[in-house]
Motif scaffolding. Sequence first.
Motif, PDB file in Angstrom:
ATOM      1  N   ALA A 648      25.736 -18.051 -48.635  1.00 25.46           N
ATOM      2  CA  ALA A 648      25.383 -18.353 -47.247  1.00 25.46           C
ATOM      3  C   ALA A 648      23.864 -18.402 -47.083  1.00 25.46           C
ATOM      4  O   ALA A 648      23.316 -19.299 -46.416  1.00 25.46           O
ATOM      5  CB  ALA A 648      25.996 -17.313 -46.320  1.00 25.46           C
ATOM      6  N   HIS A 649      23.158 -17.446 -47.688  1.00 22.08           N
ATOM      7  CA  HIS A 649      21.694 -17.441 -47.622  1.00 22.08           C
ATOM      8  C   HIS A 649      21.109 -18.657 -48.327  1.00 22.08           C
ATOM      9  O   HIS A 649      20.131 -19.261 -47.855  1.00 22.08           O
ATOM     10  CB  HIS A 649      21.141 -16.161 -48.240  1.00 22.08           C
ATOM     11  CG  HIS A 649      21.242 -14.957 -47.352  1.00 22.08           C
ATOM     12  ND1 HIS A 649      20.464 -14.794 -46.243  1.00 22.08           N
ATOM     13  CD2 HIS A 649      22.043 -13.852 -47.411  1.00 22.08           C
ATOM     14  CE1 HIS A 649      20.754 -13.642 -45.648  1.00 22.08           C
ATOM     15  NE2 HIS A 649      21.717 -13.051 -46.345  1.00 22.08           N
ATOM     16  N   LEU A 650      21.695 -19.020 -49.479  1.00 22.11           N
ATOM     17  CA  LEU A 650      21.190 -20.181 -50.222  1.00 22.11           C
ATOM     18  C   LEU A 650      21.439 -21.484 -49.459  1.00 22.11           C
ATOM     19  O   LEU A 650      20.603 -22.394 -49.470  1.00 22.11           O
ATOM     20  CB  LEU A 650      21.846 -20.236 -51.597  1.00 22.11           C
ATOM     21  CG  LEU A 650      21.488 -19.087 -52.558  1.00 22.11           C
ATOM     22  CD1 LEU A 650      22.263 -19.233 -53.860  1.00 22.11           C
ATOM     23  CD2 LEU A 650      19.995 -19.035 -52.830  1.00 22.11           C
ATOM     24  N   GLU A 651      22.608 -21.579 -48.800  1.00 19.21           N
ATOM     25  CA  GLU A 651      22.891 -22.764 -47.992  1.00 19.21           C
ATOM     26  C   GLU A 651      21.901 -22.877 -46.850  1.00 19.21           C
ATOM     27  O   GLU A 651      21.409 -23.963 -46.516  1.00 19.21           O
ATOM     28  CB  GLU A 651      24.321 -22.680 -47.446  1.00 19.21           C
ATOM     29  CG  GLU A 651      25.415 -22.821 -48.491  1.00 19.21           C
ATOM     30  CD  GLU A 651      25.600 -24.262 -48.937  1.00 19.21           C
ATOM     31  OE1 GLU A 651      24.898 -25.145 -48.414  1.00 19.21           O
ATOM     32  OE2 GLU A 651      26.431 -24.498 -49.836  1.00 19.21           O
ATOM     33  N   GLN A 652      21.592 -21.741 -46.250  1.00 24.28           N
ATOM     34  CA  GLN A 652      20.625 -21.737 -45.147  1.00 24.28           C
ATOM     35  C   GLN A 652      19.249 -22.166 -45.646  1.00 24.28           C
ATOM     36  O   GLN A 652      18.534 -22.923 -44.973  1.00 24.28           O
ATOM     37  CB  GLN A 652      20.568 -20.339 -44.527  1.00 24.28           C
ATOM     38  CG  GLN A 652      19.635 -20.242 -43.322  1.00 24.28           C
ATOM     39  CD  GLN A 652      19.618 -18.837 -42.734  1.00 24.28           C
ATOM     40  OE1 GLN A 652      20.297 -17.935 -43.219  1.00 24.28           O
ATOM     41  NE2 GLN A 652      18.840 -18.656 -41.678  1.00 24.28           N
ATOM     42  N   LEU A 653      18.856 -21.695 -46.826  1.00 20.56           N
ATOM     43  CA  LEU A 653      17.571 -22.086 -47.399  1.00 20.56           C
ATOM     44  C   LEU A 653      17.545 -23.579 -47.691  1.00 20.56           C
ATOM     45  O   LEU A 653      16.559 -24.261 -47.402  1.00 20.56           O
ATOM     46  CB  LEU A 653      17.310 -21.295 -48.682  1.00 20.56           C
ATOM     47  CG  LEU A 653      16.069 -21.692 -49.490  1.00 20.56           C
ATOM     48  CD1 LEU A 653      14.794 -21.514 -48.678  1.00 20.56           C
ATOM     49  CD2 LEU A 653      16.003 -20.893 -50.789  1.00 20.56           C
ATOM     50  N   GLU A 654      18.623 -24.103 -48.260  1.00 24.58           N
ATOM     51  CA  GLU A 654      18.678 -25.526 -48.581  1.00 24.58           C
ATOM     52  C   GLU A 654      18.619 -26.373 -47.327  1.00 24.58           C
ATOM     53  O   GLU A 654      17.977 -27.425 -47.291  1.00 24.58           O
ATOM     54  CB  GLU A 654      19.954 -25.822 -49.373  1.00 24.58           C
ATOM     55  CG  GLU A 654      20.022 -27.246 -49.910  1.00 24.58           C
ATOM     56  CD  GLU A 654      21.252 -27.470 -50.760  1.00 24.58           C
ATOM     57  OE1 GLU A 654      21.106 -27.951 -51.892  1.00 24.58           O
ATOM     58  OE2 GLU A 654      22.362 -27.148 -50.292  1.00 24.58           O
ATOM     59  N   ALA A 655      19.279 -25.917 -46.271  1.00 26.38           N
ATOM     60  CA  ALA A 655      19.281 -26.684 -45.023  1.00 26.38           C
ATOM     61  C   ALA A 655      17.898 -26.718 -44.385  1.00 26.38           C
ATOM     62  O   ALA A 655      17.524 -27.686 -43.724  1.00 26.38           O
ATOM     63  CB  ALA A 655      20.298 -26.085 -44.051  1.00 26.38           C
ATOM     64  N   SER A 656      17.110 -25.691 -44.599  1.00 26.67           N
ATOM     65  CA  SER A 656      15.802 -25.619 -43.956  1.00 26.67           C
ATOM     66  C   SER A 656      14.704 -26.284 -44.777  1.00 26.67           C
ATOM     67  O   SER A 656      13.708 -26.740 -44.224  1.00 26.67           O
ATOM     68  CB  SER A 656      15.414 -24.158 -43.696  1.00 26.67           C
ATOM     69  OG  SER A 656      15.326 -23.454 -44.934  1.00 26.67           O
ATOM     70  N   GLY A 657      14.864 -26.338 -46.108  1.00 29.97           N
ATOM     71  CA  GLY A 657      13.766 -26.841 -46.909  1.00 29.97           C
ATOM     72  C   GLY A 657      14.095 -27.932 -47.882  1.00 29.97           C
ATOM     73  O   GLY A 657      13.216 -28.402 -48.602  1.00 29.97           O
ATOM     74  N   GLY A 658      15.330 -28.403 -47.976  1.00 31.03           N
ATOM     75  CA  GLY A 658      15.671 -29.444 -48.935  1.00 31.03           C
ATOM     76  C   GLY A 658      16.055 -28.842 -50.272  1.00 31.03           C
ATOM     77  O   GLY A 658      15.629 -27.738 -50.631  1.00 31.03           O
ATOM     78  N   PRO A 659      16.872 -29.557 -51.054  1.00 33.17           N
ATOM     79  CA  PRO A 659      17.386 -29.019 -52.313  1.00 33.17           C
ATOM     80  C   PRO A 659      16.331 -28.995 -53.405  1.00 33.17           C
ATOM     81  O   PRO A 659      15.396 -29.795 -53.413  1.00 33.17           O
ATOM     82  CB  PRO A 659      18.515 -29.991 -52.658  1.00 33.17           C
ATOM     83  CG  PRO A 659      18.092 -31.285 -52.026  1.00 33.17           C
ATOM     84  CD  PRO A 659      17.355 -30.920 -50.779  1.00 33.17           C
ATOM     85  N   SER A 660      16.481 -28.066 -54.316  1.00 36.40           N
ATOM     86  CA  SER A 660      15.688 -28.009 -55.537  1.00 36.40           C
ATOM     87  C   SER A 660      16.641 -27.743 -56.686  1.00 36.40           C
ATOM     88  O   SER A 660      17.766 -27.279 -56.485  1.00 36.40           O
ATOM     89  CB  SER A 660      14.627 -26.906 -55.465  1.00 36.40           C
ATOM     90  OG  SER A 660      15.243 -25.632 -55.480  1.00 36.40           O
TER      91      SER A 660
END
Length: 991
Positions: A648-660
């Motif tokens: 859930a935290h990783l999905e939130q990070l991806e949604a805010s900053g784009g995938p890496s």
Amino acid sequence: MVHVYNCHPFASQHIVPTEQEPGLVCCGGGALFVVSAGGCKIEAYQMQEDQCPLICRFSTMGTVLSIQHSQTGDYLVTIEEKNNATYLRAYTNWRYQAAEKTRVGVRLLGHFLRGSSFRGAPKEQMEIIEIPLFEPPLCMACCAQTGDLLVGCAKSLVVFSLKRQALNEQLAVLDFERVLILHIPGWSPSQVAFCAGYVALQMELEVLVLKLHHQILNLTEHAFHLLKTKTEEPLSPHEPDDFFVFPKHLELLGDDAKDCGISVSLEWTGMETEAKNNMGITYVLYRRFAPDFFQGCSVEETCLHSLQLHPMYTGNQDGTSDTKEPSCIFCFFSLPNAGYMYSLKSTVELISSYQYPEKTHHAVLCDQFLYALTRNALQCFSVRCSAVAARAEDPYIDTTMKACPPFTMEVCGLRIQLFIGLKSLCRDGNHIVLLTAADVESKEETERTARRTISRKTSVSSKPKEPNESGHGWNLYVINTVSTLQLYREMVEYSKRYGQTSPLSHNCLHLLSEAHLLLRAALLGQETSDKVQLQEAFKESCAHLGDCFSRLDKRDCHLALPYYKMSGLSVTEVIQRNVAMCSSTVSDYGSGFLFFLKHSLYEETMEELSEETANTVLDIFSKAEPGQLPHVVSSLFMMKANPGCVLAHLEQLEASGGPSVTLTLCKAAHALRLGDLQLYQQQMDRHAEMLQVYGFIDEPKLLLHGRGKAVVPTQLAQHLHDTQDGLLVAAVVALHENSKVKLEEADLFFQELCKDSVETQSSPQLLVDFWEALLVASSQEAIIHELLFRLTSVYIDRITRRDCSGIKALKTAEDLINSCSHYGLLFPWVSILTPTHFNIIHDHQEDLQKLQSLLCGPTLDVSSILPLLEQLPDTDNAGLSVHVLCATKLGQHESSIEWLLDRCPQAIIPYANHELQNDKLVNLLVKRFLLCQRIKTTHMLMMLALSSDHTLVVVAMELNPLEFLDLLPNDGTAHFFLPHLLECSQKNLLT
């Protein structure tokens, strides 16, 4: 200078019950020595915590002008005056006066009384040793390390070596031997006194001369007036006659000090054969103080009043044995308004400067404090001795492992204790001795004070002043300092006042640092009975400092890490402390705490966090540094974190900053933990394998945990082993080439990964695949040679054993030959020995070709693998090819030809074409042919002819016509050899 904190380093004080007014005072060895104001009687008192009982009382032979005590040898040395002459005397075994034994022995230096010698048993009595000198003594100092005595005269320093033989626990025979005279022309008596302490301190090791020069300017009233009136006028390039230029302060340190212009010469008076080769002169420090009249400074304000050389012993060293060396040496000297402390151990360096709030006239330095005396106050300042000693003792200071407050930290005042009429100060252990006297002095007292100065050569004797019936105007105090633990706790409580009002204030951190150095000084010093409590307090102090630095956002915030490590707190405890501080004081976590947390997670030195704590860490980084989440959740110690919460935290990070790529791999790893293979595959398909390799470089903990001897593959690594072993090998190769994994760690990783496979050999195929891939990629010569040896060993072992695991290698021999310069093309004659349809199984055909290719390549050092060849027999062509290749690379062509003639003669001609490229080698081959009867076969001769016409010419020249004719075939092809037969005949005709 930091303001006075008003802590209480003084625990109690009591008055010494002296009978007469004290004139001079000194202390040492737990005893206080008081010279009466008349100067002819000494009283010794035992300094205790609550009282000062009298030990003994004895008379001197003259009026005492100066007195010192040496703890080594337990003797008193005095400069005395009698009948307008000055004497130097030493008082030994003075404690026997306490038993009311009035007998006193008096002798000259080196002359023993009857029955009193180094071999005899002297009487139990005090002994006075008269020490003759060529000129009157002015000052003296005792070496704290050896007990040696140094005496300053008008233009020289005389060094006396202490001779001591203990006859029982209490009684010893002491004597002195004059060993050295230092001549210092042009020095005043006060300057001689300044350097006395340091020379005595290190006399047994080397004579170190301390240069302290005082520039006195005698200005007439007219000259001073001109200076004041012309300071605002422009300076003329030709400096006018009525304008005065005054020299400024000058400081020369270390080797530069020898350029001070003051020369010192040595005169040996004894011990030449023992010590002369080990002693010399080193100029350590030159400091000149000049008055700055532009700043309103007077000449009197630049007069030095205190000099002290202070050794600091650590561990069990107590400074009483001449076999011990101080860990650090400090030089302190003071002016009325400022003091300076230097470190002299390795390099000369100014450590601290003190600006006194009021004019001082005496100062004393110790391991923990600096005591300064003013007219009406005893001032206590912090020092930086322990900060310097800690860095000299421990190489891990100022790293991520350990920390210590810097010695450049500004000093502070801890206490100003008021007294009336302070005159002198001395210190021994935890005791401070103060002499106070009324300001109003009689004419006799003025004369007596003047007589006690070291620059006075004559004096006027006077009778002791009896105490006034209505009370006296003097007192002698013994002040006891508080224990280190008590003062430390008071300073911590004091710091909380600053913490309540301003948690991030400089004063709070500074006071905690002072408390920390206080504990360090106690732990570095002599053994104490409360050492366990000191160590616990030290850990607590580290925790307090860690808390301070954890909240800072300045450049020093990284110090939270070493201080927390030194505190002994677990990471969980540190997290709890900072969460509590954050919720109660500030809204955000400090940079120091985040630095500590990141470093602990990445360094992998922490304990495994519980699910609750791990989820707390997730929340912390989600708020403070969300970009660090992929690295945080990859840590081994976060394995108990809820995987659903992590995703859930990783999905939130991806949604805010784009995938890496790293973020995607983290999501795939936690999808595996949840058992969601569909989500896993979905994440892995988002990036090509090459990009995924870059993701593993960014975060190696996605594949492995631990360093050194314990390397654990992750669940993702296990899955890649089963599904994408090529990606796994490429990733570990990239980690090695980017210095993220060492070769030994990679070995452990693959062995652990393959421990449950069907392979029975010590080197599983995936590990061999890694070595081969790394050999292709690496440019490090040491790694290349190591890999070549390992691969050669594996190939030979597999060819020898010929067991098959059924696991295919990632790269064939052809792949390696085409992609790696260390693998060479197989020589033509090798293919004849072991053709591609060779009668061995395919796996071992690949291993054989890889080994042969390495031997055909340019890099492998054959001599390094010779021991490995012992296990490979040459009974078949596979083993034969390897042995012949090795012999050929070593230049052993004869043995190679012998092997081929015996085992595979059809390979002789290709071997000759490839290896024998000059006449010498051709002649060698021909001679071998002629010695072998098998060369007479038509087939062999035809092969010889077809292979090299030059070779056939050589054969014709070696044989006579009949021998050559006998070799010709009878199958109708003899005409081919007629030209060579003709050449053979012509050669014989000429011979």
